[in-house]
Motif scaffolding. Structure first.
Motif, PDB file in Angstrom:
ATOM      1  N   ARG A 177     -43.861  22.151 -45.231  1.00 37.82           N
ATOM      2  CA  ARG A 177     -44.230  20.821 -45.592  1.00 37.82           C
ATOM      3  C   ARG A 177     -43.126  19.752 -45.287  1.00 37.82           C
ATOM      4  NH1 ARG A 177     -47.297  23.754 -49.464  1.00 37.82           N
ATOM      5  NH2 ARG A 177     -45.730  23.687 -50.951  1.00 37.82           N
ATOM      6  N   GLU A 178     -41.893  20.328 -45.665  1.00 39.35           N
ATOM      7  CA  GLU A 178     -40.720  19.715 -45.342  1.00 39.35           C
ATOM      8  C   GLU A 178     -40.570  19.358 -43.928  1.00 39.35           C
ATOM      9  OE1 GLU A 178     -37.379  21.507 -47.102  1.00 39.35           O
ATOM     10  OE2 GLU A 178     -37.913  21.665 -49.199  1.00 39.35           O
ATOM     11  N   LEU A 179     -41.035  20.315 -43.286  1.00 45.75           N
ATOM     12  CA  LEU A 179     -40.633  19.865 -41.598  1.00 45.75           C
ATOM     13  C   LEU A 179     -41.613  19.169 -41.040  1.00 45.75           C
ATOM     14  CD1 LEU A 179     -39.880  23.778 -40.718  1.00 45.75           C
ATOM     15  CD2 LEU A 179     -38.305  21.913 -40.770  1.00 45.75           C
ATOM     16  N   GLY A 180     -42.531  19.040 -41.909  1.00 45.08           N
ATOM     17  CA  GLY A 180     -43.671  17.853 -41.202  1.00 45.08           C
ATOM     18  C   GLY A 180     -44.429  18.219 -39.978  1.00 45.08           C
ATOM     19  N   LEU A 181     -45.074  19.439 -40.041  1.00 40.53           N
ATOM     20  CA  LEU A 181     -45.725  19.772 -39.203  1.00 40.53           C
ATOM     21  C   LEU A 181     -46.840  18.795 -38.771  1.00 40.53           C
ATOM     22  CD1 LEU A 181     -46.183  23.646 -39.998  1.00 40.53           C
ATOM     23  CD2 LEU A 181     -44.564  22.508 -38.467  1.00 40.53           C
ATOM     24  N   THR A 182     -47.202  18.716 -37.398  1.00 44.56           N
ATOM     25  CA  THR A 182     -48.242  17.780 -36.852  1.00 44.56           C
ATOM     26  C   THR A 182     -49.399  17.742 -38.036  1.00 44.56           C
ATOM     27  OG1 THR A 182     -47.533  18.257 -34.683  1.00 44.56           O
ATOM     28  CG2 THR A 182     -49.702  17.068 -35.303  1.00 44.56           C
ATOM     29  N   SER A 218     -54.845  21.222 -41.140  1.00 42.29           N
ATOM     30  CA  SER A 218     -54.093  20.147 -41.866  1.00 42.29           C
ATOM     31  C   SER A 218     -54.563  19.739 -43.432  1.00 42.29           C
ATOM     32  CB  SER A 218     -54.383  18.826 -41.021  1.00 42.29           C
ATOM     33  OG  SER A 218     -54.000  18.906 -39.642  1.00 42.29           O
ATOM     34  N   HIS A 219     -55.602  20.354 -43.713  1.00 37.16           N
ATOM     35  CA  HIS A 219     -55.935  19.951 -44.998  1.00 37.16           C
ATOM     36  C   HIS A 219     -55.682  20.878 -46.079  1.00 37.16           C
ATOM     37  CE1 HIS A 219     -58.536  16.650 -43.528  1.00 37.16           C
ATOM     38  NE2 HIS A 219     -58.854  17.372 -42.472  1.00 37.16           N
ATOM     39  N   ALA A 230     -39.901  29.398 -40.926  1.00 35.17           N
ATOM     40  CA  ALA A 230     -40.983  28.642 -41.656  1.00 35.17           C
ATOM     41  C   ALA A 230     -42.240  28.121 -40.667  1.00 35.17           C
ATOM     42  CB  ALA A 230     -40.352  27.495 -42.485  1.00 35.17           C
ATOM     43  N   GLU A 231     -41.614  27.656 -39.330  1.00 36.76           N
ATOM     44  CA  GLU A 231     -42.516  27.188 -38.603  1.00 36.76           C
ATOM     45  C   GLU A 231     -43.238  28.223 -37.989  1.00 36.76           C
ATOM     46  OE1 GLU A 231     -40.412  23.837 -36.133  1.00 36.76           O
ATOM     47  OE2 GLU A 231     -38.952  24.906 -36.762  1.00 36.76           O
ATOM     48  N   ALA A 232     -42.600  29.424 -37.551  1.00 37.96           N
ATOM     49  CA  ALA A 232     -43.634  30.567 -36.934  1.00 37.96           C
ATOM     50  C   ALA A 232     -44.389  31.072 -37.859  1.00 37.96           C
ATOM     51  CB  ALA A 232     -42.553  31.451 -36.573  1.00 37.96           C
ATOM     52  N   CYS A 233     -44.039  31.112 -39.255  1.00 39.68           N
ATOM     53  CA  CYS A 233     -45.163  31.742 -40.263  1.00 39.68           C
ATOM     54  C   CYS A 233     -46.293  30.579 -40.589  1.00 39.68           C
ATOM     55  CB  CYS A 233     -44.407  31.867 -41.731  1.00 39.68           C
ATOM     56  SG  CYS A 233     -43.356  33.467 -41.535  1.00 39.68           S
TER      57      CYS A 233
END
Length: 418
Positions: A402-407, A415-416, A329-332
């Motif tokens: 979104r659950e992982l709370g990316l910066t 971010s928007h 999820a982070e990579a994608c």
């Protein structure tokens, strides 16, 4: 995929900024690429493929083209204000996605082909080389584009699981033949070695096998990236860290070799990034021995080596290296955010490295981290991506991202929209 050559922009110090400077750079890059690849005998129309014509060296009754130029190019180093804001430090992007094949593989595979040609000429073997690869991914495409640029034939054998788009891309790039055989890479590779290559030998050709990552010439080719970075960094400064994705380890091993060659190995940290389900290097480092994974479950298929090169494992044990493993999820998410922020489309395998700028992890791995820390992220590129795949990844992993709370940073466009 745009073949490109670096040209310094006015007052740019070889570091490209956004806006007008980037537009100017794109123009110069495309213009220089065209001028370098046009027919040396005066053809005025642009070639459909990056073909470099060479004066032949005659050996007996056979004229073998002598490589006059490398089948890879010097790529830009871009300081990204957007990713710098997201990361909280200075982030530079080494744009390997601009290589002729669309990925960093052009360096290593290209160097292997050049070395093989020179070795054959030195041995006075008059048979025409014919390069053979069994990778249906970026390595296979790099083999084809390099062979075309050098004026030689190439054949790629891929399993039936290979996407139709990739098969078409290999053919469009100029492969002499693309063979679809077997249900797995092992089947395709065995068929290539045991059937296809012997047939080529029977016709009087020199069949040369092209591995995807585990070869010294590949590491040496990848190492050429480091002198470029050294030249392109502003004011002669060195980066505090280099971030790269790891599949089989060819890129990583090359970076480590390049750091050694430039006397940076003691002062530059290397963050080797993988995804869960493809983390063969991290598992090997944790256990202190080479590990063979039972299979690859990550969507980052270009990181899908069940066992890394032994050289990569040895380099990963050095004190200036940290292995990092992240979720798909982070990579994608980082891939689609990079597209939103920088208009650069890359595979999740490449997004894995970019993720370290978005999720705030850089400060964890860099001693003395500050807003002036300088980090180079290798945008390794990759051809296994298109707009539909990106949309599918966003639908599949959006909620988890979104659950992982990316910066989050109000000054970062993605971010928007994430």
């Amino acid at each position: 995929m745009v073949p490109a050559l670096v040209a310094a922009t006015p007052n740019s110090e070889n570091i490209l900024s956004k806006g007008a400077t980037r537009i100017w750079t794109t123009y110069v890059v495309l213009q220089d690429a065209y001028m370098s690849l046009r027919d040396v005998e005066g053809t005025t129309s642009a070639p459909s493929l990056p073909i470099t014509k060479s004066k032949p060296t005659t050996m007996g009754s056979v004229a073998l083209p002598t490589p006059q130029a490398n089948p890879w190019i010097e790529t830009p180093l871009v300081e990204s204000s957007t990713l710098s804001k997201a990361a909280g430090c200075r982030v530079f992007l080494k744009l390997e996605n601009l290589q002729p094949s669309g990925s960093f593989k052009s360096r290593g595979i290209g160097n292997l082909l050049v070395s093989a040609i020179k070795a054959q000429q030195s041995s006075h073997d008059e048979r025409p080389p014919h390069f053979h690869a069994s990778s249906g991914g970026n390595a296979g495409l790099a083999c084809v584009t390099a062979a075309v640029a050098l004026g030689y034939r190439s054949t790629v054998c891929v399993p039936t699981s290979t996407e139709d788009a990739m098969v078409a891309r290999l053919r469009a790039a100029g492969a002499s033949d693309v063979i679809v055989y077997g249900s797995s890479w092992i089947d395709a590779d065995r068929y290539l070695r045991e059937v296809v290559m012997p047939k080529a030998e029977e016709t009087g050709e020199k069949a040369i096998y092209v591995p995807p990552f585990d070869h010294p010439d590949i590491w040496t080719g990848a190492a050429t990236m480091i002198p470029e970075i050294r030249k392109q960094m502003p004011n002669g400064e060195r980066p505090d860290a280099i971030v790269c994705s790891v599949g089989g380890g060819g890129l990583f091993a090359g970076i480590m070799q390049g750091l050694q060659d430039t006397n940076w190995s003691q002062s530059v940290r290397v963050l080797a990034v993988e995804t869960f389900g493809a983390e063969s290097l991290a598992q090997s480092v944790r256990r202190g021995e080479l590990v063979t994974m039972p299979g690859i479950t990550s969507v980052a298929k270009s990181l899908g080596a069940v066992r890394v090169a032994e050289q990569a494992f040895k380099e990963a044990m050095k004190p200036n290296v940290s292995t990092v493993v992240i979720e798909d999820a982070e990579a994608c998410a980082s891939s689609w955010r990079l597209a939103d922020d920088e208009r650069i489309l890359v595979e999740p395998a490449c997004g894995a490295s970019v993720a370290l700028a978005y999720d705030g992890r850089l400060k964890k791995y860099l001693k003395g981290f500050s807003s002036q820390s300088k980090v180079v992220i290798v945008v390794c590129g990759g051809s296994r991506i298109n707009l539909q795949m990106m949309a599918d990844y966003r639908q599949q992993f959006g909620a988890r991202a979104r659950e992982l709370g990316l910066t989050r940073c109000q000054d970062v466009p993605s971010s928007h929209s994430t």
